[in-house]
Structures are given as structure tokens and as C-alpha cells.
Design a protein around this motif. Structure first.
Motif, short mmCIF file in Angstrom:
data_model
loop_
_atom_site.label_atom_id
_atom_site.label_comp_id
_atom_site.label_asym_id
_atom_site.label_seq_id
_atom_site.Cartn_x
_atom_site.Cartn_y
_atom_site.Cartn_z
N GLY A 197 -30.29 -10.99 37.28
CA GLY A 197 -30.16 -9.95 38.30
C GLY A 197 -28.77 -9.76 38.86
O GLY A 197 -28.54 -8.85 39.67
N GLY A 198 -27.83 -10.59 38.47
CA GLY A 198 -26.47 -10.42 38.96
C GLY A 198 -25.81 -9.19 38.36
O GLY A 198 -26.35 -8.55 37.47
N GLY A 199 -24.63 -8.86 38.90
CA GLY A 199 -23.92 -7.71 38.38
C GLY A 199 -22.78 -7.30 39.30
O GLY A 199 -22.42 -8.03 40.21
N LEU A 200 -22.25 -6.11 39.01
CA LEU A 200 -21.16 -5.55 39.79
C LEU A 200 -21.73 -4.45 40.70
O LEU A 200 -22.45 -3.56 40.23
N VAL A 201 -21.39 -4.52 41.98
CA VAL A 201 -21.90 -3.55 42.95
C VAL A 201 -20.81 -3.25 43.96
O VAL A 201 -19.95 -4.10 44.22
N GLN A 202 -20.83 -2.06 44.50
CA GLN A 202 -19.87 -1.70 45.54
C GLN A 202 -20.28 -2.29 46.89
O GLN A 202 -21.47 -2.55 47.13
N ALA A 203 -19.30 -2.47 47.74
CA ALA A 203 -19.58 -2.96 49.09
C ALA A 203 -20.60 -2.06 49.77
O ALA A 203 -20.52 -0.83 49.65
N GLY A 204 -21.56 -2.68 50.45
CA GLY A 204 -22.64 -1.94 51.08
C GLY A 204 -23.87 -1.79 50.21
O GLY A 204 -24.92 -1.37 50.70
N GLY A 205 -23.74 -2.12 48.96
CA GLY A 205 -24.86 -1.98 48.03
C GLY A 205 -25.81 -3.16 48.07
O GLY A 205 -25.67 -4.08 48.90
N SER A 206 -26.77 -3.15 47.15
CA SER A 206 -27.82 -4.17 47.11
C SER A 206 -28.01 -4.70 45.69
O SER A 206 -27.74 -4.00 44.72
N LEU A 207 -28.46 -5.93 45.62
CA LEU A 207 -28.87 -6.55 44.37
C LEU A 207 -30.06 -7.45 44.66
O LEU A 207 -30.18 -7.99 45.77
N ARG A 208 -30.89 -7.65 43.63
CA ARG A 208 -32.00 -8.59 43.75
C ARG A 208 -31.87 -9.62 42.65
O ARG A 208 -31.95 -9.27 41.45
N LEU A 209 -31.69 -10.86 43.03
CA LEU A 209 -31.64 -11.95 42.07
C LEU A 209 -33.03 -12.54 41.87
O LEU A 209 -33.81 -12.63 42.82
N SER A 210 -33.29 -12.94 40.64
CA SER A 210 -34.56 -13.59 40.32
C SER A 210 -34.29 -14.94 39.69
O SER A 210 -33.30 -15.12 38.98
N CYS A 211 -35.20 -15.86 39.93
CA CYS A 211 -35.12 -17.20 39.34
C CYS A 211 -36.48 -17.53 38.76
O CYS A 211 -37.47 -17.63 39.49
N ALA A 212 -36.52 -17.69 37.44
CA ALA A 212 -37.75 -18.04 36.75
C ALA A 212 -37.76 -19.54 36.51
O ALA A 212 -36.79 -20.09 35.98
N ALA A 213 -38.86 -20.18 36.90
CA ALA A 213 -38.96 -21.64 36.78
C ALA A 213 -40.06 -22.04 35.82
O ALA A 213 -41.09 -21.38 35.72
N SER A 214 -39.81 -23.12 35.13
CA SER A 214 -40.85 -23.71 34.29
C SER A 214 -41.06 -25.14 34.77
O SER A 214 -40.15 -25.76 35.30
N GLY A 215 -42.27 -25.66 34.58
CA GLY A 215 -42.55 -27.01 35.03
C GLY A 215 -43.55 -27.00 36.17
O GLY A 215 -43.39 -26.26 37.13
#
Length: 123
Positions: A8-26
Motif C-alpha cells: 500500500g505504500g507509494g508516492l502522494v502529495q502533501a495533504g493526501g491519503s494512503l492506506r497501508l495493509s499488513c498480511a500475516a501468516s501464523g
């Protein structure tokens, strides 16, 4: 053993939004606390936000009111919704998990780590 994979990472302008996800196993993942840390070039890895097994949350002062951490134990997922992003939020963001049930803010308290996802905020 727990394995973590961020996306979910990336390049975004100031004021923008991003959503990071973390997939887990175990199977032990859902029983412990999880967190997001970040590390900017030349700086120490720092705590961003954490969530306990039951959903209690802790945030660094620098992200309070802008970031929201959540988890879905049924799907073995942890999320970080990041709004009102600033250039100083630019860093490599890591998902972390610990066997203990309480959120801790120091990296040494965490047992498992992902490889990280880059977030870059342009001004």
C-alpha cells in the motif's frame, strides 16, 4: 512463527491519503499486539501506532488525529489509514507483531517484522 507482508505504500502529495495493509501468516498472530513503525533515512526506527488483540490503540503524538490503525483478526490483517500526510511522514513503514497482548512503543519489544513499504510525501 509469524510472517508479515506490507503493501500500500507509494508516492502522494502533501495533504493526501494512503492506506497501508499488513498480511500475516501464523496462528499466533491474532493473539498478540501489532504495530506500525517507520524509519526515515539517517534516523532511528520509530513507533507510529499499535493495536492490541482486542482493538485498543496507541498512537505517536506526531500522527494523532491523522492516522488510524485497525485490525481484522479473522483475516489476519492490520491496516494503517494515513490522512493529511506531510513530507515529514516520508519513511519506510514496517508492520510488527509481538507475542504479548499489550501494545508497546519500543521496537525491541516486537518479535516479528515485515520487509517494509515505502511512503513518500511530496511538498
Amino acid at each position: 512463527q509469524v510472517q508479515l507482508a506490507e503493501s500500500g505504500g507509494g508516492l502522494v502529495q502533501a495533504g493526501g491519503s494512503l492506506r497501508l495493509s499488513c498480511a500475516a501468516s501464523g496462528r499466533t498472530f491474532s493473539s498478540g499486539a501489532s504495530a506500525w513503525f517507520r524509519q526515515a533515512p539517517g534516523k532511528e526506527r520509530e513507533f507510529v501506532a499499535g493495536v492490541s488483540r482486542r482493538g485498543s490503540t496507541v498512537y505517536a503524538d506526531s500522527v494523532k488525529g491523522r492516522f488510524t490503525i485497525s485490525r481484522d483478526n479473522a483475516k489476519n490483517m492490520v491496516y494503517l489509514q494515513m490522512n493529511s500526510l506531510k513530507p515529514e511522514d516520508t519513511a519506510l513503514y514496517y508492520c510488527a507483531a509481538r507475542i504479548g497482548i499489550v501494545v508497546r512503543t519500543t521496537k525491541d519489544e516486537y518479535d516479528y517484522w515485515g520487509q517494509g513499504t515505502q511512503v513518500t510525501v511530496s511538498s
